[in-house]
Write an enzyme that holds these catalytic residues in place. Structure first.
Site, PDB file in Angstrom:
ATOM      1  N   ILE A  72       0.813  -1.220   0.000  1.00 12.07           N
ATOM      2  CA  ILE A  72       0.000   0.000   0.000  1.00 12.07           C
ATOM      3  C   ILE A  72       0.843   1.265   0.000  1.00 12.07           C
ATOM      4  O   ILE A  72       0.316   2.381  -0.049  1.00 12.07           O
ATOM      5  CB  ILE A  72      -0.966   0.033   1.204  1.00 12.07           C
ATOM      6  CG1 ILE A  72      -0.202  -0.106   2.518  1.00 12.07           C
ATOM      7  CG2 ILE A  72      -2.035  -1.031   1.064  1.00 12.07           C
ATOM      8  CD1 ILE A  72      -1.081   0.021   3.755  1.00 12.07           C
ATOM      9  N   GLY A  73       2.156   1.133   0.044  1.00 12.89           N
ATOM     10  CA  GLY A  73       3.004   2.315   0.036  1.00 12.89           C
ATOM     11  C   GLY A  73       4.459   1.942   0.128  1.00 12.89           C
ATOM     12  O   GLY A  73       4.821   0.775   0.297  1.00 12.89           O
TER      13      GLY A  73
ATOM     14  N   GLY B 105       8.740   3.925   0.425  1.00 18.29           N
ATOM     15  CA  GLY B 105       9.603   5.101   0.384  1.00 18.29           C
ATOM     16  C   GLY B 105      11.009   4.703   0.750  1.00 18.29           C
ATOM     17  O   GLY B 105      11.373   3.524   0.740  1.00 18.29           O
TER      18      GLY B 105
ATOM     19  N   PHE C 178      12.485   4.650   3.579  1.00 17.35           N
ATOM     20  CA  PHE C 178      12.670   3.866   4.793  1.00 17.35           C
ATOM     21  C   PHE C 178      12.135   2.444   4.665  1.00 17.35           C
ATOM     22  O   PHE C 178      12.404   1.610   5.517  1.00 17.35           O
ATOM     23  CB  PHE C 178      11.996   4.547   5.977  1.00 17.35           C
ATOM     24  CG  PHE C 178      12.822   5.663   6.574  1.00 17.35           C
ATOM     25  CD1 PHE C 178      14.093   5.424   7.055  1.00 17.35           C
ATOM     26  CD2 PHE C 178      12.316   6.943   6.651  1.00 17.35           C
ATOM     27  CE1 PHE C 178      14.853   6.437   7.603  1.00 17.35           C
ATOM     28  CE2 PHE C 178      13.065   7.966   7.200  1.00 17.35           C
ATOM     29  CZ  PHE C 178      14.340   7.717   7.679  1.00 17.35           C
TER      30      PHE C 178
ATOM     31  N   VAL D 164       5.474  -0.590   2.725  1.00 18.95           N
ATOM     32  CA  VAL D 164       4.346  -0.768   3.638  1.00 18.95           C
ATOM     33  C   VAL D 164       3.344  -1.731   3.016  1.00 18.95           C
ATOM     34  O   VAL D 164       2.979  -1.592   1.841  1.00 18.95           O
ATOM     35  CB  VAL D 164       3.653   0.572   3.937  1.00 18.95           C
ATOM     36  CG1 VAL D 164       2.563   0.383   4.993  1.00 18.95           C
ATOM     37  CG2 VAL D 164       4.666   1.613   4.398  1.00 18.95           C
TER      38      VAL D 164
ATOM     39  N   LYS E 185       5.244  -2.060   8.081  1.00  7.84           N
ATOM     40  CA  LYS E 185       6.333  -1.402   7.364  1.00  7.84           C
ATOM     41  C   LYS E 185       7.631  -2.169   7.567  1.00  7.84           C
ATOM     42  O   LYS E 185       8.141  -2.273   8.680  1.00  7.84           O
ATOM     43  CB  LYS E 185       6.503   0.045   7.837  1.00  7.84           C
ATOM     44  CG  LYS E 185       7.551   0.808   7.042  1.00  7.84           C
ATOM     45  CD  LYS E 185       7.339   2.302   7.142  1.00  7.84           C
ATOM     46  CE  LYS E 185       7.974   3.015   5.971  1.00  7.84           C
ATOM     47  NZ  LYS E 185       7.595   4.416   5.889  1.00  7.84           N
TER      48      LYS E 185
ATOM     49  N   ASP F 108      10.853  14.743   7.613  1.00  8.78           N
ATOM     50  CA  ASP F 108      10.323  14.312   6.318  1.00  8.78           C
ATOM     51  C   ASP F 108       8.811  14.535   6.242  1.00  8.78           C
ATOM     52  O   ASP F 108       8.046  13.630   5.906  1.00  8.78           O
ATOM     53  CB  ASP F 108      10.663  12.850   6.075  1.00  8.78           C
ATOM     54  CG  ASP F 108      10.646  12.482   4.588  1.00  8.78           C
ATOM     55  OD1 ASP F 108      10.641  13.405   3.751  1.00  8.78           O
ATOM     56  OD2 ASP F 108      10.626  11.284   4.267  1.00  8.78           O
TER      57      ASP F 108
END
Length: 395
Positions: free
Chosen positions: A69-70, A72, A74, A77, A91, A189
């Site tokens: 679902i996501g 980046g 780091f 997710v 995550k 961020d």
């Protein structure tokens, strides 16, 4: 009675610690030895659940791409469903922390105690072998990037009152991190993809603890600082000067995105390819500031919208000294205040430029454009109380 194994405390030596007889041990908990039992007791007291890697793998169907679902710098997710039916966001951290297990768990325990309506709740974590995984509450409407700035099918139509509430809620969460939490947390961020929305479109700041979990040399942009191009304060991007005012700058950019419905990292305006904050400043000088407003917003109070845009410009001034702190920002957004526009100065800009060469290749360089005196870059240190940013209106 409190047990502690963090830092290899002597409380575990020569003692046969057992969890209380009546304390149920969830199968999801990772309890493998005496010290882990002590840690479990400590963490349970602080409302953190420690999950096994296998339980999270099961919750995500082996981290199947369809559950992503996501993502980046780091990590990635995934949507997951725990054995009790609870939906969560899982995550998997990609950045390598130099902290050991005990130090990492200590930080997690601290972060889990930070609760605010506008911060995403950390439910638990997994620290098993090399895995570092965080488990958050699930946010039904994903992030602002997906719900507002995306042109895809997940786009949600938002009227002005909804967007104003998102700005205020995000500001409240950031004020809490800066002014209430001890020690204060600088997020580093703030951006649309880190502002998540629940089922009622209430905003919650995500990843607010990752700045504490990873050292400064772990970054996820091509600069020596952590952050995202398009949101970086110029003094932070150019000189590494990290203060709360770097978050204030990023929040100002975020506000412009929410009001305009445009991404600061993608949109470009005019023949000079101005970025969002430059375009807003140009419109201000041309007395056309309402042109910033997203055409999807058909009804709004002009005075209120103008005030919000100007607050965003106050937040993005080139000099950190001139920016308000988040307590002042919340006041400017929620109270009957008059903005002293005479104190407003030009925004600072940090961007990555891509130049094309004859051979068809490209090279990138970074530049910082801020208010200058002659040709010398002028950057100021943070002051707690910028001068005369707001003036209270008489009642």
């Amino acid at each position: 009675m409190t047990f502690s194994c963090f830092g290899f405390s002597n409380s575990c030596k020569g003692k046969n610690h057992q969890p209380p007889e009546q304390a149920p041990i969830d199968q999801d908990y990772l309890i493998i030895d005496v010290c882990s039992i002590c840690a479990w007791l400590e963490i349970a007291t602080n409302n953190v659940r420690v999950f096994s890697y296998n339980s999270l793998r099961s919750a995500t169907d082996s981290f199947h791409p369809s559950n992503r679902i996501g993502g980046g710098g780091f990590g990635v997710v995934y949507r997951g469903v725990l054995r009790d039916g609870t939906q969560v966001a899982i995550k998997t951290l990609s950045a390598e922390s130099k902290q050991g297990k005990n130090e990492f768990m200590t930080e997690i325990t601290m972060i889990s105690n930070i609760r605010h309506p506008n911060l995403v709740e950390l439910i638990g974590c997994c620290v098993e072998n090399s895995n570092r995984i965080l488990v958050y509450e699930y946010m039904e409407n994903n992030s602002l990037t997906t719900s507002l700035l995306s042109s895809k099918r997940k786009h949600i139509s938002m009227d002005w009152s909804t967007r104003a509430a998102i700005c205020i809620g995000t500001a409240s969460g950031l004020e809490f991190l800066h002014e209430v939490v001890e020690p204060p947390i600088v997020h580093r961020d703030i951006k649309a993809s880190n502002i998540l929305l629940d089922g009622n479109l209430q905003p919650k700041i995500g990843d607010f603890g990752l700045a504490k979990l990873f050292p400064d040399n772990v970054t996820h942009v091509t600069t020596r600082v952590a952050g995202t191009v398009g949101y970086l304060a110029p003094e932070y991007a150019s000189l590494g000067q990290l203060t709360k005012k770097a978050d204030v700058y990023s929040f100002g950019i975020l506000m412009l995105e929410i009001i305009s419905g445009r991404s600061s990292s993608k949109a470009a305006f005019g023949v000079d390819l101005l970025i969002l904050v430059e375009w807003a400043w140009k419109l201000k000088n041309e007395e056309r500031l309402l042109d910033v407003v997203d055409p999807e917003i058909t009804e709004y109070a002009e005075d209120e919208v103008m005030r919000f845009i100007k607050v965003a410009l106050f937040c993005t001034q080139a000099s950190a000294q001139q920016r308000p702190n988040m307590k002042q920002v919340v006041e400017m957004l929620t109270k009957n205040v008059h903005l002293n526009e005479k104190a407003l100065t030009e925004p600072g800009v940090y961007r990555t430029r891509i130049s094309q060469h004859a051979g068809g290749g490209s090279s990138s360089d970074t530049s910082s454009s801020v208010k200058k005196k002659g040709k010398k870059l002028v950057l100021s240190t943070e002051l707690d109380s910028p001068e005369s940013v707001t003036e209270m209106l008489p009642r």
